[in-house]
Design a protein around this motif. Structure first.
Motif, PDB file in Angstrom:
ATOM      1  N   GLY A   1       0.794  -1.227   0.000  1.00  0.00           N
ATOM      2  CA  GLY A   1       0.000   0.000   0.000  1.00  0.00           C
ATOM      3  C   GLY A   1       0.818   1.265   0.000  1.00  0.00           C
ATOM      4  N   GLY A   2       2.117   1.143   0.243  1.00  0.00           N
ATOM      5  CA  GLY A   2       2.961   2.333   0.356  1.00  0.00           C
ATOM      6  C   GLY A   2       3.041   3.145  -0.916  1.00  0.00           C
ATOM      7  N   GLY A   3       2.988   2.455  -2.075  1.00  0.00           N
ATOM      8  CA  GLY A   3       3.062   3.174  -3.335  1.00  0.00           C
ATOM      9  C   GLY A   3       1.878   4.108  -3.525  1.00  0.00           C
ATOM     10  N   ILE A   4       0.672   3.629  -3.201  1.00  0.00           N
ATOM     11  CA  ILE A   4      -0.530   4.453  -3.346  1.00  0.00           C
ATOM     12  C   ILE A   4      -0.515   5.585  -2.321  1.00  0.00           C
ATOM     13  N   LEU A   5      -0.108   5.263  -1.087  1.00  0.00           N
ATOM     14  CA  LEU A   5      -0.015   6.300  -0.057  1.00  0.00           C
ATOM     15  C   LEU A   5       1.017   7.351  -0.444  1.00  0.00           C
ATOM     16  N   GLY A   6       2.154   6.898  -0.976  1.00  0.00           N
ATOM     17  CA  GLY A   6       3.184   7.836  -1.416  1.00  0.00           C
ATOM     18  C   GLY A   6       2.709   8.718  -2.552  1.00  0.00           C
ATOM     19  N   MET A   7       1.925   8.134  -3.468  1.00  0.00           N
ATOM     20  CA  MET A   7       1.397   8.924  -4.577  1.00  0.00           C
ATOM     21  C   MET A   7       0.395   9.973  -4.082  1.00  0.00           C
ATOM     22  N   PHE A   8      -0.408   9.597  -3.087  1.00  0.00           N
ATOM     23  CA  PHE A   8      -1.358  10.551  -2.514  1.00  0.00           C
ATOM     24  C   PHE A   8      -0.618  11.734  -1.882  1.00  0.00           C
ATOM     25  N   LEU A   9       0.392  11.444  -1.069  1.00  0.00           N
ATOM     26  CA  LEU A   9       1.148  12.520  -0.419  1.00  0.00           C
ATOM     27  C   LEU A   9       1.871  13.371  -1.461  1.00  0.00           C
ATOM     28  N   SER A  10       2.373  12.718  -2.510  1.00  0.00           N
ATOM     29  CA  SER A  10       3.055  13.457  -3.575  1.00  0.00           C
ATOM     30  C   SER A  10       2.091  14.377  -4.310  1.00  0.00           C
ATOM     31  N   ALA A  11       0.901  13.854  -4.648  1.00  0.00           N
ATOM     32  CA  ALA A  11      -0.099  14.684  -5.330  1.00  0.00           C
ATOM     33  C   ALA A  11      -0.523  15.862  -4.457  1.00  0.00           C
ATOM     34  N   LEU A  12      -0.617  15.622  -3.156  1.00  0.00           N
ATOM     35  CA  LEU A  12      -0.969  16.694  -2.225  1.00  0.00           C
ATOM     36  C   LEU A  12       0.105  17.778  -2.211  1.00  0.00           C
ATOM     37  N   LEU A  13       1.372  17.370  -2.186  1.00  0.00           N
ATOM     38  CA  LEU A  13       2.472  18.331  -2.191  1.00  0.00           C
ATOM     39  C   LEU A  13       2.487  19.147  -3.485  1.00  0.00           C
ATOM     40  N   VAL A  14       2.237  18.479  -4.616  1.00  0.00           N
ATOM     41  CA  VAL A  14       2.217  19.185  -5.897  1.00  0.00           C
ATOM     42  C   VAL A  14       1.086  20.206  -5.930  1.00  0.00           C
ATOM     43  N   ASP A  15      -0.069  19.844  -5.347  1.00  0.00           N
ATOM     44  CA  ASP A  15      -1.227  20.748  -5.351  1.00  0.00           C
ATOM     45  C   ASP A  15      -1.023  21.969  -4.451  1.00  0.00           C
ATOM     46  N   VAL A  16      -0.430  21.754  -3.267  1.00  0.00           N
ATOM     47  CA  VAL A  16      -0.351  22.841  -2.287  1.00  0.00           C
ATOM     48  C   VAL A  16       0.979  23.582  -2.339  1.00  0.00           C
ATOM     49  N   ALA A  17       1.990  22.995  -2.968  1.00  0.00           N
ATOM     50  CA  ALA A  17       3.301  23.649  -2.997  1.00  0.00           C
ATOM     51  C   ALA A  17       3.878  23.588  -4.418  1.00  0.00           C
ATOM     52  N   ASP A  18       5.046  22.980  -4.560  1.00  0.00           N
ATOM     53  CA  ASP A  18       5.739  22.892  -5.840  1.00  0.00           C
ATOM     54  C   ASP A  18       6.179  21.450  -6.047  1.00  0.00           C
ATOM     55  N   TRP A  19       6.343  21.023  -7.296  1.00  0.00           N
ATOM     56  CA  TRP A  19       6.682  19.619  -7.549  1.00  0.00           C
ATOM     57  C   TRP A  19       8.011  19.223  -6.916  1.00  0.00           C
ATOM     58  N   ARG A  20       8.917  20.179  -6.717  1.00  0.00           N
ATOM     59  CA  ARG A  20      10.207  19.835  -6.105  1.00  0.00           C
ATOM     60  C   ARG A  20      10.057  19.450  -4.628  1.00  0.00           C
ATOM     61  N   TRP A  21       8.935  19.823  -4.044  1.00  0.00           N
ATOM     62  CA  TRP A  21       8.691  19.430  -2.654  1.00  0.00           C
ATOM     63  C   TRP A  21       8.410  17.930  -2.529  1.00  0.00           C
ATOM     64  N   LEU A  22       8.238  17.261  -3.665  1.00  0.00           N
ATOM     65  CA  LEU A  22       8.061  15.813  -3.628  1.00  0.00           C
ATOM     66  C   LEU A  22       9.228  15.117  -2.937  1.00  0.00           C
ATOM     67  N   PHE A  23      10.417  15.688  -3.051  1.00  0.00           N
ATOM     68  CA  PHE A  23      11.608  15.048  -2.500  1.00  0.00           C
ATOM     69  C   PHE A  23      11.782  15.315  -1.010  1.00  0.00           C
ATOM     70  N   VAL A  24      10.959  16.227  -0.474  1.00  0.00           N
ATOM     71  CA  VAL A  24      11.009  16.474   0.972  1.00  0.00           C
ATOM     72  C   VAL A  24      10.494  15.253   1.730  1.00  0.00           C
ATOM     73  N   LEU A  25       9.480  14.599   1.174  1.00  0.00           N
ATOM     74  CA  LEU A  25       8.885  13.436   1.845  1.00  0.00           C
ATOM     75  C   LEU A  25       9.890  12.308   2.059  1.00  0.00           C
ATOM     76  N   PRO A  26      10.565  11.800   1.014  1.00  0.00           N
ATOM     77  CA  PRO A  26      11.535  10.729   1.267  1.00  0.00           C
ATOM     78  C   PRO A  26      12.707  11.160   2.142  1.00  0.00           C
ATOM     79  N   VAL A  27      13.140  12.422   1.999  1.00  0.00           N
ATOM     80  CA  VAL A  27      14.250  12.892   2.843  1.00  0.00           C
ATOM     81  C   VAL A  27      13.834  12.907   4.312  1.00  0.00           C
ATOM     82  N   ALA A  28      12.621  13.386   4.590  1.00  0.00           N
ATOM     83  CA  ALA A  28      12.133  13.399   5.976  1.00  0.00           C
ATOM     84  C   ALA A  28      12.028  11.977   6.534  1.00  0.00           C
ATOM     85  N   LEU A  29      11.518  11.054   5.725  1.00  0.00           N
ATOM     86  CA  LEU A  29      11.414   9.656   6.162  1.00  0.00           C
ATOM     87  C   LEU A  29      12.788   9.055   6.418  1.00  0.00           C
ATOM     88  N   VAL A  30      13.755   9.403   5.565  1.00  0.00           N
ATOM     89  CA  VAL A  30      15.122   8.891   5.726  1.00  0.00           C
ATOM     90  C   VAL A  30      15.740   9.390   7.026  1.00  0.00           C
TER      91      VAL A  30
END
Length: 512
Positions: A148-177
């Motif tokens: 399920g992580g792929g779908i959850l990751g896509m949801f969070l990514s789509a949310l970041l793209v909608d509310v911020a900028d597409w480059r913020w997509l990389f904030v999620l994996p960095v924060a998790l790391v």
């Protein structure tokens, strides 16, 4: 291996740490899909270049899983996990700041290398640390995150793209790391294989070539054409390397990277085949769902991702429940029940999905699919890891992951091709009177049809309705193909799956 057995609280913390690390890897597989147009505009890149930015990560990840899983067994799983998290984190920082497409591609390759160091180790830590009576539950959590992580990751990514900028997509994996790295340093124990044999370098190199060749075919075949010279050459190289790998591993025997003779065992063969098919169907379904949500129902990327969440939630819940079901009725019965339920979900979507029915016509099938996949994935994963000895758990986990990646690529390629073929066949007779140029564009796909309809106002409604109905026709063909594959898998598992009377995991019975 570590001699101190962690207590219950430590085991929970270890499970959380490796699950967060796994989530970072899985989310990065699908996350960039929601930013394709943004990257194309900002980098001035072609669609082919954008697809390479997305696919090169998966290619590097799949190619290096087996060698790096084996190296982790030898050098120590904790050091490998720490190094992988470090490389993966830095690569995502570079990707987030990348000024050109070339830098982005290089960062994605590095990210794939780091992910290949992380992914097999997360499962190996569980199988080598958790006592047998708790291992099934922990593997259930792992498979839930992996599925399920792929779908959850896509949801969070789509949310970041909608509310911020597409480059913020990389904030999620960095924060998790960062979180996973801090927890790994503190709580994850080290374990390693002590082998008198030298590392199987030739096997590692040949397996890498085989995986690159075959995954490349599945990724690029739909774009370049299945009979294009580069596709055929890649297929030949992949198949020759795969045969050479099997021959080499049989020759090397006890010092092999992977003892291919173990595929004679019901657990390893049945578990691998189940994961290959289940992940293939899941990935293929995801590929055809998004055009339905966006082009047929007219939903945004974020809303389309939200619509996928019920299937992901059911999958994760069923993955956690599967160990209890397995303990009660056995691995083979649980896997067969899950496969049958997923097949029922496909039947429901083939029979009842329609343009007018919208999302409610699809939801029952999605829920049945999610539950069925969750039930089948956990015992399959445990059957694979239980077929190899405790000191080879990095290899076992890597084999599990490679199977998932192959299944995903295969499902996307085949179900996507079936949908496209069915769409083109169905729409041919529905465009009478439409100008030739607009009709040719509409035949390319439903997104193209919706776009071109705006430039031909007098035929706009005809084009859109034809495309939507043709998409559903193609969808039904793809679903029935999935039903046939799941039916064949059900028969195989019913006849040749792990015996219900056998322990699901045998790794604890083998010397480490």
């Amino acid at each position: 291996m570590s001699t101190n057995q962690p207590d219950a609280r430590q085991l929970r913390t270890i499970l959380i740490a490796v699950s967060i690390a796994l989530m970072a890897v899985i989310a990065s597989v699908s996350g960039l899909n929601v930013a394709q147009t943004h990257m194309a505009v900002e980098f001035g890149a072609s669609q082919n270049t954008v697809l390479w930015i997305i696919n090169i990560y998966t290619l590097a990840l799949a190619a290096l899983l087996l060698p790096l899983g084996a190296i982790g067994d030898r050098l120590g799983r904790k050091p490998m996990l720490i190094a992988g998290l470090g490389i993966f984190g830095v690569a995502n920082v570079v990707a987030g700041l990348a000024p050109t497409a070339e830098v982005m591609i290089a960062a994605r390759v590095a990210g794939g290398v780091g992910a290949a160091m992380i992914m097999p180790i997360t499962l190996a830590v569980i199988t080598s640390t958790f006592p047998e009576e708790q291992r099934g539950k922990a593997i259930g959590v792992w498979t839930g995150v992996a599925g399920g992580g792929g779908i959850l990751g896509m949801f969070l990514s789509a949310l970041l793209v909608d509310v911020a900028d597409w480059r913020w997509l990389f904030v999620l994996p960095v924060a998790l790391v960062v979180v996973a790295l801090a927890m790994t340093l503190k709580v994850v124990p080290n374990s390693r294989e002590r082998s008198a044999h030298s590392f199987d370098t030739i096997g590692a190199l040949v397996s890498t070539v085989a995986v690159i060749g075959l995954i490349f075919v599945l990724q690029e075949g739909p774009e370049r054409g299945w009979t294009a010279p580069v596709t055929l050459i890649s297929l030949a190289v992949g198949l020759i390397a795969a045969v050479a790998f099997v021959a080499w591993e049989l020759h090397r025997r006890d010092a092999s990277l992977l003892d291919v003779r173990l595929f004679r065992e019901r657990g390893l063969a049945g578990g691998s085949l189940t994961l290959l098919v289940v992940f293939g169907v899941q990935a293929g379904i995801a590929v055809v769902l998004f055009p339905f949500f966006q082009a047929v129902l007219g939903w945004s990327g974020l809303l389309s991702t939200v619509a996928m969440m019920p299937m992901a939630v059911m999958m994760m819940a069923a993955s956690g429940l599967a160990p209890k079901v397995t303990a009660r009725v056995g691995a083979r019965s649980t896997m067969a029940a899950g496969i049958a339920l997923a097949g029922v979900g496909l039947v429901l979507m083939a029979l009842f999905v329609s343009v007018d029915g919208g999302y409610p016509s699809m939801l029952p099938g999605m829920l049945a699919m999610g539950i069925g996949m969750g039930l089948s994935m956990t015992p399959s994963t445990e059957a694979i890891t239980g077929s190899l000895p405790r000191e080879k758990q990095g290899v076992a986990s890597a084999l599990n992951d490679v199977t998932r990646e192959f299944g995903t690529a295969l499902g996307v390629a085949l179900l996507g091709a079936l949908l496209a073929t069915g769409y083109r066949s169905a729409i041919d007779g529905k465009l009478d009177g439409v100008p030739q140029g607009a009709a040719d564009t509409a035949r390319e796909g439903i997104a193209n049809a919706v776009e071109v309809s705006g430039s031909t106002p007098s035929h706009a409604q005809q084009i859109v309705q034809a495309a939507q109905q043709s998409f559903v026709d193609g969808w039904q063909q793809a679903m029935w193909a999935g039903v046939a594959v799941m039916g064949a898998l059900f028969v195989y598992i019913a006849l040749r799956g792990p015996k219900d009377s056998d322990p699901v995991s045998v790794s604890s019975r083998r010397p480490s």
